[in-house]
Design an enzyme around this catalytic site. Structure first.
Site, mmCIF file in Angstrom:
data_model
loop_
_atom_site.group_PDB
_atom_site.id
_atom_site.type_symbol
_atom_site.label_atom_id
_atom_site.label_comp_id
_atom_site.label_asym_id
_atom_site.label_seq_id
_atom_site.Cartn_x
_atom_site.Cartn_y
_atom_site.Cartn_z
ATOM 1 N N CYS A 137 20.075 -20.478 74.667
ATOM 2 C CA CYS A 137 18.848 -20.089 75.374
ATOM 3 C C CYS A 137 17.817 -21.217 75.327
ATOM 4 O O CYS A 137 17.150 -21.414 74.311
ATOM 5 C CB CYS A 137 18.275 -18.806 74.765
ATOM 6 S SG CYS A 137 16.744 -18.280 75.548
ATOM 7 N N CYS A 140 14.199 -20.100 74.808
ATOM 8 C CA CYS A 140 13.884 -19.710 73.420
ATOM 9 C C CYS A 140 13.772 -20.951 72.527
ATOM 10 O O CYS A 140 12.884 -21.046 71.692
ATOM 11 C CB CYS A 140 14.966 -18.819 72.829
ATOM 12 S SG CYS A 140 15.644 -17.593 73.950
ATOM 13 N N ASP A 141 14.711 -21.881 72.673
ATOM 14 C CA ASP A 141 14.842 -22.949 71.675
ATOM 15 C C ASP A 141 14.502 -24.355 72.174
ATOM 16 O O ASP A 141 14.450 -25.285 71.364
ATOM 17 C CB ASP A 141 16.295 -22.968 71.140
ATOM 18 C CG ASP A 141 16.666 -21.648 70.479
ATOM 19 O OD1 ASP A 141 15.749 -20.984 69.966
ATOM 20 O OD2 ASP A 141 17.844 -21.284 70.487
#
Ligand code: NDP
Length: 324
Positions: A137, A140-141
């Site tokens: 992701c 997200c990261d």
């Protein structure tokens, strides 16, 4: 066998299911959440979370889910350590579900929040380096790879969008695809090819993620050329696997409408399925946004619509009795 009855039966315990539970419990629907095989959902297998509103510092995914569950229980949700193996929705409300434990669950409304799982390549190093350079992701990261060289693996819309997104953080993004043309929509491809900080490696299969999980994490990828069979090493500090997601909808096949990838179809802008009283929220109905906060948002919507559904049903019963 025990039968558990509730006004609101929720299947799935990620941000969507638990948000539905928090709203449902506060509206007096005494929800039951059947947790499933991965209690807490996808966030329990991530580490740092920095984009869930309300927390200035980095928090941990598993901790966030524990807090959500504690909040849901605090307002009156019953959590069940069970996995649903069968649902009966054909006859309309109330809906019945059978658990792996042998117990039965009956709900006046059913909220489906079974989520989705990122697909992984299944090659050496992928699991051990997950969270240490390997991610599924970018939203997200990606932030954690600021200024670092990163790769995205895949050739669909998600892979291209992730590569474009990563240019916000990284000067050097490479898309690695196993074939010589992309599956992604043309408009996304045009943006990708026009971007000065994105390169594409065609016809390459990832054979292994290289690096030491205990010292420095990911250092590169071992690649095989799908046409010549030649091996090469590609150095990078972050690798984002973007080869699709699989929604957990097996239980509902033939019972509720789905798209060609298996995501549940809902009435646009709502969590309502085709069956009155059955709502779907979170990643099980959303292949576009897939964030904890959007899942929580649709969970809230499901609870509000569930409450309206029950109120309207009560109202028509009262009206029918008055007419008789
Ligand atoms: P897709 O199934 O569309 O694409 C998956 C990609 O990963 C393909 O290019 C495929 O390669 C590759 N792949 C699959 N398995 C492997 C493997 N084992 N090794 C290497 N490569 C592999 O998934 P997406 O997540 O991209 O999209 C899912 C759905 O969501 C689609 O319908 C998409 O249109 C939609 N979507 C829409 C968005 C939007 O509208 N903004 C954003 C994101 C997704 P190959 O091409 O060779 O099969």
């Amino acid at each position: 066998m025990t039968t558990h009855t509730t006004r609101m039966l929720i299947i799935g315990s990620g941000p969507a299911g638990l948000s539905a539970a928090i709203y449902g419990a506060r509206a007096g629907m005494q929800p039951i959440v059947v947790q499933g095989l991965q209690p807490g959902g996808q966030l329990t297998i991530t580490t740092d979370v920095e984009n869930y509103p309300g927390f200035r510092d980095v928090i941990q995914g598993p901790w966030l889910m524990q807090e959500m569950q504690a909040q849901a229980e605090h307002v009156g949700t019953r959590m069940m350590w069970d996995t649903i193996t069968e649902v009966d929705i054909a006859g309309g409300s109330p809906f019945t579900a059978k658990g792996d434990s042998g117990d039965e669950y009956v709900g006046d409304v059913l909220v489906i929040a079974t989520g989705a799982q990122a697909k992984w390549l299944g090659v050496p190093g992928e699991e051990s380096l997950s969270g240490k350079g390997v991610s599924a992701c970018a939203t997200c990261d990606g932030f954690f790879y600021r200024g670092k060289k990163v790769a995205v693996i895949g050739g669909g819309n998600t892979a291209v969008e992730e590569a474009l997104y990563l240019t916000n953080h990284s000067e050097d993004v490479t898309l690695i695809h196993r074939r010589g043309d992309l599956r992604a929509e043309k408009i996304l491809q045009d943006r990708l090819f026009a971007h000065p900080r994105i390169s594409v490696l065609w016809n390459k299969r990832v054979e292994e993620f290289l690096g030491d999980p205990l010292a420095g994490g990911l250092t590169g990828l071992r690649l095989a050329d799908t046409e010549t069979g030649e091996f090469s090493t590609f150095g990078c500090e972050g690798a984002f696997v973007a080869i699709g997601h699989a929604p957990a909808t097996e239980l509902f096949r033939g019972k509720l409408p789905m798209d060609e990838s298996g995501y549940l179809l809902v009435k646009p802008g709502t969590p309502k399925t085709d069956v009155p009283g059955v709502f779907a929220c979170g990643d099980v109905m959303d292949h576009t946004y897939r964030q904890a906060v959007t899942a929580a948002g649709t969970g809230c919507m499901a609870a509000l619509d569930a409450e309206r559904f029950l109120a309207e049903r009560e109202f028509s019963k009262v009206a029918e009795t008055a007419e008789a």
